[in-house]
Each structure stands twice: as C-alpha cells, then as structure tokens.
Design an enzyme around this catalytic site. Structure first.
Site, mmCIF file in Angstrom:
data_model
loop_
_atom_site.group_PDB
_atom_site.id
_atom_site.type_symbol
_atom_site.label_atom_id
_atom_site.label_comp_id
_atom_site.label_asym_id
_atom_site.label_seq_id
_atom_site.Cartn_x
_atom_site.Cartn_y
_atom_site.Cartn_z
ATOM 1 N N LYS A 107 0.850 -1.187 0.000
ATOM 2 C CA LYS A 107 0.000 0.000 0.000
ATOM 3 C C LYS A 107 0.891 1.246 0.000
ATOM 4 O O LYS A 107 1.861 1.326 0.764
ATOM 5 C CB LYS A 107 -0.882 0.018 1.242
ATOM 6 C CG LYS A 107 -1.876 -1.141 1.325
ATOM 7 C CD LYS A 107 -3.097 -0.887 0.478
ATOM 8 C CE LYS A 107 -4.169 -1.932 0.711
ATOM 9 N NZ LYS A 107 -5.394 -1.664 -0.081
ATOM 10 N N LYS A 161 -13.366 -7.537 -6.779
ATOM 11 C CA LYS A 161 -13.748 -7.843 -5.403
ATOM 12 C C LYS A 161 -15.241 -8.154 -5.388
ATOM 13 O O LYS A 161 -16.076 -7.236 -5.421
ATOM 14 C CB LYS A 161 -13.449 -6.658 -4.480
ATOM 15 C CG LYS A 161 -11.964 -6.323 -4.334
ATOM 16 C CD LYS A 161 -11.806 -5.186 -3.329
ATOM 17 C CE LYS A 161 -10.338 -4.939 -2.975
ATOM 18 N NZ LYS A 161 -9.635 -4.188 -4.018
#
Length: 359
Positions: free
Chosen positions: A164, A272
């Site tokens: 990230k 997702k």
C-alpha cells in the site's frame, strides 16, 4: 417448507492496525447469513455481507434495516432455489445499491445447494488438490513497520508482494521498494503497489516515473475513481502498468461495464465480489475483460473465512496464473476456523482443520 434466512453481526478484530490511504482499520463488522429449510434438516448455507467502510456503496447508516427488509422479503416468498433460477432470485430480491447483500445471499444459496458443506464449487482447490498463488499484502504503517511486514511475507514464501502506498512520506515508500529491489530482482520477487486513489492529478505522472525505477508489476488505482479521461491517459502513458479497482465499484449494467473498460483500456482490472455485487457480476467483468484482452485477478475485501472461502473457490474455477489477493484470513483474532491455510505463498484448502461457525 420454503427457504428461510436469518442473520447476525460478527465484529472482526484486527490483529494489528491495517493502514490504507483512507485511514486505519482496527475492526470491521460482517453480517453472517444462514439459510435453512425445515424439510432438509442439518443443511445450512452460510453467507457473509461485509461492506467496506468508506468504500462500499452499501456502507450506509441504515444497512441493518435494509438487510432486514431484504431478508423479510426473502422469507415471505416461498422460495426454492436451483441453479437455473439463482440469478433471477438475486435480481428480483436485492436492490443494486446493496452489492454486499446480494453477494452474501448468493454465497449462502450456493452453499445450501451444495449440501451445506462449504464447498460451493468443486475444483482442484476445494478438493485439496491444488493451491492458489497469492500476493503478500504489506499494509501502510511506519517505515520500520512496513519493512518488518516485508520480512514476514518473504519468510512465508511469497514471491509476489503488494504494498500500500500514498499515506506515509512518498520518499520513505520508495526507500522500502528500493530495499527490496536491492536484495531481489524482478525475476525473483514481483512487486505490486496499491495507491487506493491517493495520487493527485498534477503529481501522478511524476510519481509513476519514480515508481517505475523499481520494476513494478502494476499499480492499483493511482488516482481517485470517476476521472475517466485522466485514467485513460495514465493507462496509455504510465511506465508502470495500471490496474483498475475502485473504478469498477457501483457499475452493474453490462453495457456500462463494457463502455468503461473499452474507454479506459487498462492493462489489468481487480475484482472484489463483495463490492461488485457477487459472482454473477464478477463473471460479467471477467467476460468483458477477456473480450478486450485485459488481464485480471481477484481480491478479497476483508471478509472473514466464510467469504474468503467462497471467493477462493470461485477464483479457482478460472485457473488464472496471476497471483491473487486472498490473504484476509490471517488478519483477525476472532476469525472462524476453517480448512484453509497459507503454505509457501499459496492458499491451500483442507489443511487447517474443520469449520467452526457457531451460528
């Protein structure tokens, strides 16, 4: 008797703080669904609705009330489910603005139809014959914490790391990538980064050039979703291949999905199911991506092991060679026990024991 559905919340507690560019998570609520039929005693289908705070379109104050309304409608309709009418039930039962509810009910119905054994799809993964290659996720944190996470993931046998970026100092993030590349060339360790839309339009080009030095596989969602002209330009010119993630959320019409991908032409998309409205919608994205020669991989969205299991089994149907993002099972102190485990950077089924769902 018709099918009946009930639900209850399960507050998942993170082992350590999970940092993203949208903030730090320490806990997350999932709503666990249970489908039964009195004429089939002992058969229970489980599902999970887990809106992501600040990201899911059904992260709304009255989520419980709307979930209750859908379940009451479900229980009033004298439903029986078969493979041929599953999509019809979902389409007519769950509004588009509740994608995680649609996914949870779809998951529970698939589980029920398979006999309530948590085997929604029969394939080499669910038969404990083959694992699923994964990336190891490095959460945002301090410089020292992120380096520590890198060492832990390497020790677990991951050959693809996803870091990230966009929350701590950018130069420190580059130093972490540099420290990995000094030890491991791209042929040994694949590096992905995920900006979660953190880059501003006027800085994206320069930041992408700085990142490209480290021979990255891809960058997820460099700028905020909804800037289609900018994203199209970045996909065409970025020295780091771009993957769309948040860009796909909230789009349920097939024609709009096709138009988006055709306009932006990303090298990759990330899927997702919790955010996209379940497996039916995920299959549409995959079909369109394949038509447009766009590569893809599937990622869990902080589900418990109930949701993760369903997503992993669905993923295994496609035999996609890219590393998938299915590592959420290790995040929580109070996850449901399951037969899943991570071995040498792969998610394996049938290794870690029995299911433990006390509901």
């Amino acid at each position: 008797m018709p099918l009946q559905i009930v639900f209850k919340p399960h507050l998942l507690q993170f082992k350590t703080e999970a940092g993203t560019s949208r903030g730090v998570l320490t806990q997350k609520t999932s709503w666990i669904l249970k489908i039964t039929d009195s004429e089939q005693p002992g058969v229970v289908g489980y599902g999970e609705c887990g809106p992501l705070p600040g990201l899911s379109i059904d992260d709304i104050p009255d989520f419980k009330e709307q979930l209750t309304s859908v379940c009451e409608l479900f229980n009033s309709l004298d439903l029986e489910v078969y493979p041929f009418n599953l999509a019809i039930i979902l389409e007519q039962l769950v509004p588009e603005h509740l994608p995680s509810v649609r996914f949870g009910i779809e998951m529970a119905l698939l589980d029920f139809m398979s006999g309530g054994r948590r085997v929604l799809y029969k394939n080499p993964f669910s038969c404990a014959e083959k694992g699923i290659l994964m990336n190891g996720l490095i959460w945002m944190g301090s410089y020292e914490n992120m380096l520590e996470q890198v060492e832990h993931k390497l020790a677990q046998g991951f050959s693809t790391l996803k870091m990230k970026v966009g929350a701590i100092d950018f130069e420190k993030e580059l130093r972490i990538l540099e420290s990995i590349r000094e030890r491991f060339p791209a042929k040994d360790i694949t590096l992905r980064v995920d900006a979660n839309g953190a880059f501003h339009a006027d800085e994206a080009d320069e930041k992408l050039k700085s990142l490209a030095v480290y021979d990255l596989h891809s960058i997820e969602q460099p700028v905020k979703a909804g800037q289609h002209e900018l994203m199209s330009q970045l996909c065409a010119t970025s020295p780091v291949p771009v993957a769309l993630d948040e860009e796909l959320i909230g789009i349920f019409d097939y024609r709009k999905k096709f138009a988006l991908l055709k306009k932006i032409q990303p090298p990759f998309i990330i899927l997702k199911p919790t955010l996209l409205g379940g497996f039916q919608h995920t299959m549409e994205w995959i079909e369109i991506a394949n038509r447009l020669k766009i590569s893809w991989w599937i990622t869990s969205a902080l589900e418990s092991n109930i949701g993760l299991n369903a997503i992993a089994q669905f993923t295994a149907n496609y035999n996609n060679p890219l590393p998938q993002g299915l590592g959420t099972g290790q995040l929580y102190t109070n996850n449901f026990t399951s037969p899943m485990a991570i071995v040498d950077g792969e998610l394996i089924y049938g290794q870690a024991g029995e299911w433990g769902i006390n509901y």
